[in-house]
Design a protein around this motif. Structure first.
Motif, PDB file in Angstrom:
ATOM      1  N   GLU A   1     -18.754 -22.471  -2.413  1.00 35.24           N
ATOM      2  CA  GLU A   1     -19.110 -22.977  -0.272  1.00 35.24           C
ATOM      3  C   GLU A   1     -19.408 -22.189   0.145  1.00 35.24           C
ATOM      4  OE1 GLU A   1     -14.236 -23.939   0.365  1.00 35.24           O
ATOM      5  OE2 GLU A   1     -14.094 -24.755  -1.810  1.00 35.24           O
ATOM      6  N   ARG A   2     -19.739 -20.744  -0.354  1.00 33.08           N
ATOM      7  CA  ARG A   2     -20.139 -20.125   0.486  1.00 33.08           C
ATOM      8  C   ARG A   2     -19.443 -19.563   1.425  1.00 33.08           C
ATOM      9  NH1 ARG A   2     -25.344 -19.702  -1.606  1.00 33.08           N
ATOM     10  NH2 ARG A   2     -25.606 -18.604  -0.082  1.00 33.08           N
ATOM     11  N   ASP A   3     -18.202 -19.707   1.185  1.00 27.26           N
ATOM     12  CA  ASP A   3     -17.274 -19.376   2.257  1.00 27.26           C
ATOM     13  C   ASP A   3     -16.755 -17.790   1.862  1.00 27.26           C
ATOM     14  OD1 ASP A   3     -15.113 -18.817   4.219  1.00 27.26           O
ATOM     15  OD2 ASP A   3     -13.605 -19.817   2.726  1.00 27.26           O
ATOM     16  N   PHE A   4     -18.291 -16.550   2.306  1.00 28.09           N
ATOM     17  CA  PHE A   4     -18.251 -15.053   2.181  1.00 28.09           C
ATOM     18  C   PHE A   4     -17.672 -14.918   3.395  1.00 28.09           C
ATOM     19  CE2 PHE A   4     -22.403 -16.805  -0.080  1.00 28.09           C
ATOM     20  CZ  PHE A   4     -21.698 -16.531  -0.617  1.00 28.09           C
ATOM     21  N   GLY A   5     -17.381 -13.258   3.203  1.00 29.45           N
ATOM     22  CA  GLY A   5     -16.030 -12.984   4.083  1.00 29.45           C
ATOM     23  C   GLY A   5     -14.998 -13.340   4.069  1.00 29.45           C
ATOM     24  N   THR A   6     -14.358 -13.933   2.778  1.00 28.99           N
ATOM     25  CA  THR A   6     -12.603 -13.623   2.655  1.00 28.99           C
ATOM     26  C   THR A   6     -12.340 -13.170   0.959  1.00 28.99           C
ATOM     27  OG1 THR A   6     -13.329 -16.114   1.326  1.00 28.99           O
ATOM     28  CG2 THR A   6     -13.327 -16.422   3.099  1.00 28.99           C
ATOM     29  N   MET A   7     -11.093 -13.816   1.050  1.00 28.49           N
ATOM     30  CA  MET A   7     -10.331 -12.519  -0.004  1.00 28.49           C
ATOM     31  C   MET A   7      -9.095 -13.744  -0.864  1.00 28.49           C
ATOM     32  SD  MET A   7      -7.875  -9.167   0.290  1.00 28.49           S
ATOM     33  CE  MET A   7      -6.266 -10.143   0.815  1.00 28.49           C
ATOM     34  N   VAL A   8      -9.015 -13.848  -2.109  1.00 33.58           N
ATOM     35  CA  VAL A   8      -7.735 -14.806  -2.882  1.00 33.58           C
ATOM     36  C   VAL A   8      -6.619 -13.960  -2.201  1.00 33.58           C
ATOM     37  CG1 VAL A   8      -9.837 -16.498  -3.867  1.00 33.58           C
ATOM     38  CG2 VAL A   8      -8.707 -13.958  -4.798  1.00 33.58           C
ATOM     39  N   ALA A   9      -5.947 -15.282  -2.034  1.00 36.47           N
ATOM     40  CA  ALA A   9      -4.525 -14.743  -1.525  1.00 36.47           C
ATOM     41  C   ALA A   9      -3.652 -15.508  -2.502  1.00 36.47           C
ATOM     42  CB  ALA A   9      -4.359 -14.172  -0.777  1.00 36.47           C
TER      43      ALA A   9
ATOM     44  N   THR B   1      -2.090 -10.885   1.092  1.00 35.56           N
ATOM     45  CA  THR B   1      -1.224 -11.430  -0.764  1.00 35.56           C
ATOM     46  C   THR B   1      -0.014 -11.088  -0.463  1.00 35.56           C
ATOM     47  OG1 THR B   1      -1.423 -11.730  -2.803  1.00 35.56           O
ATOM     48  CG2 THR B   1      -2.436  -9.762  -1.879  1.00 35.56           C
ATOM     49  N   ASP B   2       1.075 -12.256  -1.459  1.00 30.62           N
ATOM     50  CA  ASP B   2       2.050 -11.631  -1.658  1.00 30.62           C
ATOM     51  C   ASP B   2       2.395 -10.464  -2.963  1.00 30.62           C
ATOM     52  OD1 ASP B   2       3.500 -13.703   0.211  1.00 30.62           O
ATOM     53  OD2 ASP B   2       3.355 -15.033  -1.171  1.00 30.62           O
ATOM     54  N   TYR B   3       1.739 -10.787  -3.633  1.00 33.07           N
ATOM     55  CA  TYR B   3       1.452  -9.663  -5.037  1.00 33.07           C
ATOM     56  C   TYR B   3      -0.065  -9.867  -5.637  1.00 33.07           C
ATOM     57  CZ  TYR B   3       6.536 -10.715  -5.876  1.00 33.07           C
ATOM     58  OH  TYR B   3       7.387 -10.556  -5.225  1.00 33.07           O
ATOM     59  N   THR B   4      -0.008  -8.148  -6.046  1.00 32.95           N
ATOM     60  CA  THR B   4      -1.657  -8.133  -6.392  1.00 32.95           C
ATOM     61  C   THR B   4      -0.663  -8.338  -8.306  1.00 32.95           C
ATOM     62  OG1 THR B   4      -1.070  -5.901  -6.314  1.00 32.95           O
ATOM     63  CG2 THR B   4      -2.869  -7.032  -4.903  1.00 32.95           C
ATOM     64  N   PHE B   5      -1.796  -8.791  -9.002  1.00 35.82           N
ATOM     65  CA  PHE B   5      -2.146  -8.700 -10.362  1.00 35.82           C
ATOM     66  C   PHE B   5      -1.781  -7.211 -10.074  1.00 35.82           C
ATOM     67  CE2 PHE B   5      -6.443  -9.476  -9.951  1.00 35.82           C
ATOM     68  CZ  PHE B   5      -7.569  -8.483 -10.676  1.00 35.82           C
ATOM     69  N   GLY B   6      -1.277  -6.834 -11.850  1.00 35.18           N
ATOM     70  CA  GLY B   6      -1.766  -5.453 -12.193  1.00 35.18           C
ATOM     71  C   GLY B   6      -0.010  -5.187 -11.915  1.00 35.18           C
ATOM     72  N   PHE B   7       0.818  -5.017 -10.656  1.00 36.56           N
ATOM     73  CA  PHE B   7       2.094  -4.833 -10.272  1.00 36.56           C
ATOM     74  C   PHE B   7       3.012  -5.055 -11.402  1.00 36.56           C
ATOM     75  CE2 PHE B   7       6.260  -6.236  -7.731  1.00 36.56           C
ATOM     76  CZ  PHE B   7       6.436  -4.329  -7.369  1.00 36.56           C
ATOM     77  N   ASP B   8       2.986  -6.792 -11.474  1.00 38.70           N
ATOM     78  CA  ASP B   8       4.287  -7.118 -12.450  1.00 38.70           C
ATOM     79  C   ASP B   8       4.638  -6.353 -13.525  1.00 38.70           C
ATOM     80  OD1 ASP B   8       6.559  -9.118 -13.050  1.00 38.70           O
ATOM     81  OD2 ASP B   8       4.372  -9.539 -14.551  1.00 38.70           O
ATOM     82  N   THR B   9       2.703  -5.792 -14.653  1.00 38.43           N
ATOM     83  CA  THR B   9       2.675  -5.144 -15.396  1.00 38.43           C
ATOM     84  C   THR B   9       3.961  -3.853 -15.134  1.00 38.43           C
ATOM     85  OG1 THR B   9       1.479  -6.358 -16.339  1.00 38.43           O
ATOM     86  CG2 THR B   9       1.144  -4.483 -18.118  1.00 38.43           C
ATOM     87  N   ALA B  10       3.118  -2.975 -14.166  1.00 37.69           N
ATOM     88  CA  ALA B  10       3.563  -1.893 -13.409  1.00 37.69           C
ATOM     89  C   ALA B  10       4.990  -1.914 -13.763  1.00 37.69           C
ATOM     90  CB  ALA B  10       2.715  -1.733 -12.410  1.00 37.69           C
ATOM     91  N   VAL B  11       5.713  -2.808 -13.821  1.00 33.59           N
ATOM     92  CA  VAL B  11       6.882  -2.808 -13.157  1.00 33.59           C
ATOM     93  C   VAL B  11       8.044  -2.580 -14.019  1.00 33.59           C
ATOM     94  CG1 VAL B  11       8.259  -4.095 -11.977  1.00 33.59           C
ATOM     95  CG2 VAL B  11       6.882  -3.139 -10.549  1.00 33.59           C
ATOM     96  N   ASN B  12       7.008  -3.870 -15.306  1.00 32.59           N
ATOM     97  CA  ASN B  12       8.341  -4.135 -16.633  1.00 32.59           C
ATOM     98  C   ASN B  12       8.170  -2.862 -17.843  1.00 32.59           C
ATOM     99  OD1 ASN B  12       9.104  -7.002 -17.131  1.00 32.59           O
ATOM    100  ND2 ASN B  12       6.349  -7.780 -16.996  1.00 32.59           N
ATOM    101  N   ILE B  13       6.957  -2.156 -17.692  1.00 32.52           N
ATOM    102  CA  ILE B  13       6.569  -0.687 -18.074  1.00 32.52           C
ATOM    103  C   ILE B  13       7.445   0.230 -17.763  1.00 32.52           C
ATOM    104  CG2 ILE B  13       5.342   0.984 -18.596  1.00 32.52           C
ATOM    105  CD1 ILE B  13       3.018  -0.801 -18.534  1.00 32.52           C
ATOM    106  N   ALA B  14       7.773   0.488 -16.313  1.00 29.64           N
ATOM    107  CA  ALA B  14       9.039   1.335 -15.490  1.00 29.64           C
ATOM    108  C   ALA B  14       9.544   1.027 -15.974  1.00 29.64           C
ATOM    109  CB  ALA B  14       8.547   1.280 -13.940  1.00 29.64           C
TER     110      ALA B  14
END
Lengths: 341, 341, 341, 341
Positions: A299-307, A133-146
């Protein structure tokens, strides 16, 4: 259809936004019911569940943390872990599971998917080190705080002509250090992917003082000096002979002070990087991930991850996440050399 | 090599970060000299220049606005515009030009490139409507500001059981409305790309009141109701017979109040969306765009524009930008229907 | 009339706002000229000066730190200190001096005033421990930053069922801890004025866990446990036999974890509390102090200090500041006992 | 003892903090029970109540708005209003009432106290115009929000060489305008207490442009020009012959643009000034007010109001509030003239 939802690993701004999107879409558009699993895989192992319906997710969008709790429990570490997860799913009649987490949580999800359990993954981590995945959520917040912290430190550094070392999160990947360091106008940025040369760091620090500005050094908690540069003094060992250092930031500040003869201080940002209300981007990304995870379940498309790919949400095999941590490419890091010193 | 730099169109957080990166890399790595053109294309037309060197860009990274000034002057609108731009470039011995701007500024750049002038473009706009790039800098800051405002309005809406209509920027594209509306948990989001049905809006508002929450309606300034729904009363005409409405937000709040019989208020966020310190993401993106624009100049790859694709910066022909505004895809908008009402 | 201005002690948000107000009013209304003394009393001792006029103070209102630099140099520590200060004043033809600082800086000012030097004092300190004034500027900003950090930590504490210890500034006075702890909803607040009982702290921590919330403990850096409770282990001594502890926060987290058997972590806010843009209140207070300091100089009312009383700015003798630090009254602290545990 | 609590008038950051402190101290230290009256005096009139115990106040400290709802209902406007309030108190066995509100709410409380009802008042208002107390909670948050907005507008004003008029809240009192204008570095500040001279405003605007900075004009919504300066054109009348102006800010921007020939824009901050999480100061003040209101109830010292004097909380007669609005003293306003232009 009944769907279990869990959040594993370190907490991360956006988890609640993802849970809310999952429940809103699942209930309103697909007629799903939900079961909240308490504290990540611990809930799946021990059958600890909480109700999860639309009233339960009202008002949680702007809140940090996770209403489901989290832990680092790994069901694969106990022999009968997979069986116990299966039992919990059966006991509460869950047809599928949405696992929201980082590399560890999703790695477990990949194994369970291999065992035939209907799992869909949602990547999250403030460290941004999940592959696929290009980015995960949580990262942008952490970067803004830092970045905001670095902005603040500039003024105190200037006022006293001292070096300030800022230690940010990132044990294995330097994404937070690199993004916040660039955004905050740091003069040195040190990341785990590239062992650093203390002499070079001190040279940059001196360069900065020469033009009468005070240096800011951003260091990821997992950054290390080149082989041989970290001399451990006797007094730095604890009662078991282990090195006792509060962290790389403190060590580095001491080295800089010793070598340059000018005052140096450390600030360790710590847990404030992962708490509190998510940035707009993280709420957006977490919401989109949550909506699309429901599509995958439907869709029962298991074993997958959103990205995330560009501005699109795609689906990738959960196994992609298991190839290892996504680190900062040396070529990317090198692009910013112009700002050092 | 001497390079001119200009910033055109509405100001936008991140412009200074881009200018700084251009100058830092250009001077330190390529030995370039720079000339700042004052107020966008006006400076190129009138030969208005300012010095632009490393001391000039110190400390500007976290500052909003642009040290070069901006305007909406379009040199193509005067017959001898192109010739005068050429004269300015010759007079100050500029070998190339970096134009930072939105659709209009970059459209001019595309024409000048076609005339053989060495131009490289850098896209910016808080509206995020430039084609050819996933995102432009300025947008993330605007979305964060709007989201924070929506967060604040929730509490006052709840306390008084009233509808709050928030008008955000976006004349032609609904990106700010969509992102901030989703991130802020709005109950209705209206964008220019999709004429809205006032009856439907009121139905959503009523739904929200039914569960005893107060509705937040986010509306882009360029959103319009379906044909025939906006009845213009005589009293809404000014002395020239033009419709005089403060904006769509105010009109909509009045309609909602009239139709639902419940209090409705408007907040127009206005210029605070484009001012102030850029978010960490915008500083990062603007910095990367600036660095890569120098690469393009160095390689004399003129007529191109830097662009974001996923996590990468690429180069695309400047002509791409001229195909028109990048709007919100109806399919994307439809994804969020689950949150309406 | 020529007036010297200096800022001494730790830097503090609002210093630049005060300097700006002094110069604006002094030049525009009184026709004064100004000399900036570099790095607090060091500038007065060594004759290190910088120009200080209206252009020099443009744009500095929202900036943290101090354009004059600061240091902890104390002229009274060298035998000829007072004489050298006199020489500097004579050399630059200064008729008066405005000293902006905390207890130490103002203490020096009081002595110099006693020696016949025309000094007016302006109190500042993030710690709020200067006697004679209701509040000092810098304090409100520090409290806001600490409160925002505590807000963030709540979510991460809840998500992992762990105790979070937040160490805030305050070596001698617990004002930052008390205000941010109350504003942040802390469950325990520990201040230097009252030695704490570790058993009681752990009891409060346990109480909090019982209702399934995670405890936040705010501790001032100068807080200490009751006599006998801090057992120093051999391994905590450094090569000179000194106790080596990163700070009271870290020590306390370890004790809580040991005694309760539940995870506990520390965050040390450090220098971010004193950097960055001042809060609106601090800009207001610093501006008013600066304006009124000019009145005192104009009236040659030397040996005085400006001070806040209610919503008014008054003048008090500089000697008031020398009676010692203003600490938190035990009765005030006791008022908040209802929130502990 | 059973105590009713209500919040009246416009919502205001800190209301929930006050409610929480009241309930925590009342239950834990005094053994009181509480009844929440819904929507201010409406709840007292109509017997609309909500449960109010410790679980109900958990987690509300950082939240804006009021969990009790608010309204501008005035029981004194109906003939049997006082009798109906008495009935509600009797029906729910309330021995006392804590009324949190501004001038109107507290004015009603004063009358009811005169009728023998046991009322204690807590002052709140973002406008800071309640007599008898140095500050009210809500004000500091509003000033911080307005100041942050002004900070943002500076950059966009500079980039385009335009005047920006910022309209802030304050119908009768200019406190928000004055504090945020001074903190934000505004070049003109206009308050309701002092009719302004449009010619003078334009002269200040021109002065600012002369030194090549862009002017920021802060105007309270209740500010008005001197007699005769506001010419109403025909086209500004609505169908009933009423003046139709969005507000003083818009009118003023048009006048400035017309008279100076330079672009001028308006931003109306509106409801974002009263929403969202309270500042640390407002949480502190609201908490202290809440705690002390309980003391007053406990001592049955009815007909009083808690108030801030310096750093202390005192008790004053409720009747003090009825002497009228506390405006900005002309002498205080005049102190800041040095910053105009």
């Amino acid at each position: 259809m009944r769907v279990g939802v869990l959040t594993g690993g370190g907490d991360c701004p956006g988890l609640n936004a993802a849970i809310r999107a999952i429940v809103r879409k699942g209930v309103q558009e697909c007629g799903f019911e939900f079961v909240g699993l308490r504290d990540g895989w611990r809930g799946a192992l021990e059958g600890a569940v909480v109700p999860l319906d639309i009233p339960a997710v009202r008002g949680i969008l702007p809140r940090g943390g996770t209403i489901l709790g989290s832990s680092r429990t790994n069901p694969l570490k106990s022999e009968d872990g997979v069986a116990r997860v299966r039992e919990t799913l059966a006991a509460y009649e869950m047809d599928a599971l949405i696992a929201i987490g980082g590399e560890d949580t999703l790695g477990v999800a990949a194994v369970l998917a291999g065992e035939g359990i209907g799992v869909v993954g949602v990547p999250k981590t403030i460290d941004n080190d999940v592959t696929g995945t290009d980015y995960t959520f949580g990262f942008d917040t952490a970067v803004n705080i830092a970045t905001e912290a670095i902005d603040r430190l500039h003024t105190t550094a200037e006022s006293h002509s001292r070096t300030l070392v800022v230690e940010v999160m990132g044990r294995h990947a330097g994404w937070i250090a690199l993004h916040s360091g660039i955004a905050g106008g740091a003069n040195v940025i040190l990341i785990p992917e590239q062992p650093f040369d203390v002499d070079q760091v001190c040279a940059w620090v001196e360069d900065r003082f020469k033009i009468r500005y005070a240096p800011i050094v951003v260091v990821a908690e997992g950054a290390v000096p080149k082989a041989g540069q970290m001399v451990v003094k006797d007094s730095s060992l604890d009662e078991f002979g282990h090195v006792r250092l509060s962290g790389i930031g403190e060590w580095l500040a001491r080295e800089i002070a010793d070598r340059t003869g000018k005052e140096a201080r450390t600030t360790v940002l710590g847990h404030i990087q992962r708490g509190g209300t998510p940035s707009a981007f993280d709420r957006w990304l977490a919401t989109r991930f949550g909506l699309r995870a429901i599509d995958a379940v439907y869709e029962r498309d298991f074993g997958t991850m959103v990205a995330l790919r560009g501005a699109d949400i795609v689906r990738v095999p959960l196994s992609e996440v298991t190839v290892g941590t996504k680190g900062v490419d040396p070529a990317l890091y090198a692009e910013f050399g112009v700002f050092f010193g």
